[in-house]
Scaffold this active site. Structure first.
Site: not given
Ligand code: ADP
Ligand code: MG
Length: 141
Positions: A11, A51, A114, A117, A128
């Protein structure tokens, strides 16, 4: 054990911090292979579509803005049980819950920024990968 392909993104936060190389090293150390990779600056339309599953979430607009805030590396990863292996290497979504040694523990700044992805299931992995790569872009080895 089955050989699978999965999809990953390094990212914008990780690319800005110049840790993309470290992340790729850790992918290779884990036994996964990078079988396709390219650097992209996502458009808003691409980030929104990628997304779309999160479009009802409160964090959706901010997530889209973050994902277009700088270039990313999109990748296809291959290996034994690659979908689970990649999610395990990534660590929990929120870095404060991520296990020691995981990419998010090492490199994430926040639950949003974070670092990486990863696809969460075979169906999303296939979808994807197709979003960014043609079959002929993928060089299994
Ligand atoms: P993952 O990436 O672990 O699969 P999710 O699919 O739940 O997690 O969420 C997609 C992305 O959205 C996350 O990687 C993060 O960048 C963002 N995200 C998820 N939850 C939050 C939150 N509570 N606040 C801000 N950004 C979030
Ligand atoms: Mg996810």
């Amino acid at each position: 054990m089955a050989i699978q392909k999965t999809f990953g993104i390094i990212k914008p936060d990780a690319v800005r911090k110049k840790v993309a190389g470290n992340i790729i090293s850790k992918i290779e150390d884990s036994g996964l292979s990078v079988v396709a990779i390219k650097k992209l600056h996502l458009t808003k339309a691409q980030a929104q579509a990628f997304y779309a599953v999160h479009k009802e979430k409160g964090f959706y607009n901010e997530l889209v803005d973050f994902m277009i805030s700088g270039p990313v590396f999109v990748m296809v990863l291959e290996g034994n049980e690659a979908i689970t292996a990649w999610r395990t290497l990534m660590g929990a979504t929120n870095p404060s819950n991520a296990a020691d040694g995981t990419l998010r523990k090492l490199f994430a700044s926040s639950v949003q920024e974070n670092a990486v992805h990863g696809s969460d299931a075979p169906e999303t992995a296939a979808q994807e990968i197709k979003f960014f790569f043609a079959d002929t872009d993928i060089i299994s080895a």
